[in-house]
Structure formats: C-alpha cells, structure tokens
Enzyme design. Sequence first.
Site, PDB file in Angstrom:
ATOM      1  N   TYR A 181      13.188  -5.002   9.714  1.00  0.00           N
ATOM      2  CA  TYR A 181      13.311  -3.556   9.901  1.00  0.00           C
ATOM      3  C   TYR A 181      12.383  -3.113  11.022  1.00  0.00           C
ATOM      4  CZ  TYR A 181      13.348   1.416   9.360  1.00  0.00           C
ATOM      5  OH  TYR A 181      13.487   2.750   9.627  1.00  0.00           O
TER       6      TYR A 181
ATOM      7  N   ASP B  15      11.277   0.304  13.566  1.00  0.00           N
ATOM      8  CA  ASP B  15      11.426   1.655  14.091  1.00  0.00           C
ATOM      9  C   ASP B  15      11.873   1.539  15.543  1.00  0.00           C
ATOM     10  OD1 ASP B  15      10.735   3.167  11.805  1.00  0.00           O
ATOM     11  OD2 ASP B  15       8.604   2.734  12.153  1.00  0.00           O
TER      12      ASP B  15
ATOM     13  N   ARG C   6       0.849  -1.195   0.000  1.00  0.00           N
ATOM     14  CA  ARG C   6       0.000   0.000   0.000  1.00  0.00           C
ATOM     15  C   ARG C   6       0.881   1.240   0.000  1.00  0.00           C
ATOM     16  NH1 ARG C   6      -0.684   2.089   5.250  1.00  0.00           N
ATOM     17  NH2 ARG C   6      -2.675   3.014   4.691  1.00  0.00           N
TER      18      ARG C   6
ATOM     19  N   ARG D  17      21.115  -3.926   2.576  1.00  0.00           N
ATOM     20  CA  ARG D  17      21.434  -2.626   1.987  1.00  0.00           C
ATOM     21  C   ARG D  17      22.120  -1.810   3.069  1.00  0.00           C
ATOM     22  NH1 ARG D  17      21.881  -1.693  -3.129  1.00  0.00           N
ATOM     23  NH2 ARG D  17      21.179   0.464  -2.961  1.00  0.00           N
TER      24      ARG D  17
ATOM     25  N   GLU E  41      23.045  11.490   1.933  1.00  0.00           N
ATOM     26  CA  GLU E  41      22.899  10.066   2.236  1.00  0.00           C
ATOM     27  C   GLU E  41      22.870   9.260   0.942  1.00  0.00           C
ATOM     28  OE1 GLU E  41      19.491   7.268   4.238  1.00  0.00           O
ATOM     29  OE2 GLU E  41      20.058   9.095   5.327  1.00  0.00           O
TER      30      GLU E  41
ATOM     31  N   ARG F  54      18.881  11.537  -0.077  1.00  0.00           N
ATOM     32  CA  ARG F  54      18.348  12.682   0.669  1.00  0.00           C
ATOM     33  C   ARG F  54      19.475  13.478   1.298  1.00  0.00           C
ATOM     34  NH1 ARG F  54      15.364   9.995   6.000  1.00  0.00           N
ATOM     35  NH2 ARG F  54      17.103   8.708   6.709  1.00  0.00           N
TER      36      ARG F  54
ATOM     37  N   ARG G 289      -3.197  10.767   1.481  1.00  0.00           N
ATOM     38  CA  ARG G 289      -4.004  11.518   2.446  1.00  0.00           C
ATOM     39  C   ARG G 289      -4.724  12.665   1.755  1.00  0.00           C
ATOM     40  NH1 ARG G 289       0.460  12.181   7.309  1.00  0.00           N
ATOM     41  NH2 ARG G 289       0.938   9.961   7.562  1.00  0.00           N
TER      42      ARG G 289
END
Length: 373
Positions: free
Chosen positions: A357, A359, A175, A253, A309, A284, A179
């Site tokens: 991964y 957070d 997905r 990565r 980066e 970025r 918004r």
Amino acid sequence: MKYDYLIVGSGLFGATFAYFAKKAGKKCLVIDKRPQLGGNVYCEEVEGINVHKYGAHIFHTSNKEVWNFVNSIVEFNRYTNCPVANYKGKLYNLPFNMNTFCQMWGVTTPEEAKAKIDEQKSEAVAALNGREPQNLEEQALCLVGRDIFYTLIKEYTEKQWGRKCTELPAFIIKRLPVRMVFDNNYFNDKYQGIPVGGYNKLIDGLLEGIDCKTDVDFFNSEYKDWNKFADKLVYTGAIDEYFNYSLGKLDWRTVSFKTRIEDTANFQGNAVVNYTSHEKPYTRVIEHKHFEMFGQEVYDCPKSVVSEEYSTEYKDGMEPYYPVNDERNNQLADQYRKLAANEENVVFGGRLAQYKYYDMAPVIEQVMEYFKK
C-alpha cells in the site's frame, strides 16, 4: 516505430514515469485497459463537481521536492483532511485528539485525557495476564483502551476487512496515534491539497505529448509480446497476474461506491465522514465538492454529489485495491517479488505491481529516484 518504454497503466506511477522518461529524451507508449487515463485518481465531472470516481485521493507529503514537482504540473489548493466519525449518530473528530476525548469523556486538558486512556490501557494489559496480544482486538485495547476501540475502531475495522477483530493478526496495528492537542488535521505532513480543477489536470500534464492508448488490455492484446514494441516494459498491474498466478493468487480487498446527486448545496458539511458502527453497511460517505470548494463556493454550486464507500472481498473481475497484510500473502508476495527481480528490462511499479500500500507522494518519489540513478 519502436519505443524505449511500453508503460502498462496510466495511474500515478505510469504517468509520472512517462513524464520523466520523456524529459530524459525517451519515447514512451502508455496503454490502459480502462476507457480513460489516470488510474484510480481519475475524476468525473458531475454537476460542476470533480467526483473522485475510484475513491477519495488526498495528496500529502513532507518532501518539498515532490510538492514543488506536482505544483509545477498543476497548482494544488489548500484542502486539509479533517475527517469526522459518526458512531450511531454521535460525531467525533479524527484523528484521535483532544477534540475526540472532549466529545467522548468531557475532559478538557491533556492530563485528564492521558489519565483516562492510561487507565483503560492498564485494564487491557492486566487482562492479558502477562502474555502478548494475540489478535488485533487485544492489540488495539492495549494501545488506546476500550472506549476509543469500541466506538471508533472495532466495527469500522471489521467492515474494512470483512473479519472480526479477534480473527485479524495483532501486527496489522503496531501503533495508533493519539494526539494531546486540539488538532483535527489527519496528516502530519507539511504539505497537502488537491489539484485545482481535479486530478485529471495532473495526469493530463504528466502525459502531455506522450502516445497513449485506452481500452487496451495488456494480457489480451498484441502488446503482451511487449519487446516487439519497446526496449523496456513498465508494469503497474497486479504482480501475480503478470506471472500468470504461477505461485498462486494473492488476496486483495476492494471497494465499491454508490454515488448519487443530492438536491442540496451542503449535504454533510465535510468531505469525509466515517461510519464506525455496523448500523451502516458502508465505511464512509464522501461529499466530493468539499475537496475543491470552500466558503461561499459551496453554496454557489446548488447541488452536491456524495458517494457511499463499501469494503468487500476481492473476486475475479473486480478492481484490486488493497493488499491483505497477513502472513500467507506477505510470504507469497515476497516470492513473486523475487521472480520480478529476475525479469530483464521490466520495471514493476506502484501498489499492485509491488503488492504494497502506497500513498501518492511515495509513488512519485520512487519514480524520481529511478531516474536519478
């Protein structure tokens, strides 16, 4: 002295585990192969600015217990992540929201934006002629249409993965949030911010009163025979390395940074600017002062520190950052996790040891749950 826990790695999982273990009356020794504590959240002060040495870290959560916990260690500020995308000199707000659609098409209402996206999604679905999307490019086009895909997703994703979108599996993106409101807040969580004074304050608070040693490589030190030193091991390194790559090597990565001091108080006006075309080799640019300085504070500090980066394929000797979520690696990681589950008195924790991964907040939740049990 024999410890209750030998903790390999002083990143967020290891440091939080040590904190709760100490609170439970356990003795811990934390070792880390780097010359400093903190893992990838370590900050280095340059020109009075806390530089996120291993990449930008923004704490966010909807778990009030986690938020209250980290704020009990160090106060967090009000930083809100609102990245900007630069595509060939044109700027777009992220995540995809009404500001993005207004910048892209000139639309001003959610109804107009939805109609535009639905029209382009229908074109992509029709082009498949009844079959399922076979790669990331086809999947993304069906989710958001051609304009958003080609401007903000395609080249940025190819830089991140080092592969064409047509070569990446469709399941990588199930997905893409769209918004229909004028809201540039990247996260939906109730709470977000940065520790006042930088992440070192958080790590120092978590590890206060705990024995720690730096410049110690677990695999090339006496601590490899860990049960001589502790009853249990907490391991936060790469899971395949722990098992001496016996089933084969996992792919990662990694990222590298080119950091420089700019002789200006405000270089780009935002903490995070993504470069979504191939014109720039980096993904970025981070301007670190904006994580902790607001309003006049930005100009009271006359210089700025920025980091470009770069995303690259992992090679031996580099720091692994992100798991590669393709079929081969997911299957191999599952095999290693089965081996890990059979290791007595060993806790595998964090992104590297679980090949997932995470957070930051879920890492802390994991440790909290461990000690509740």
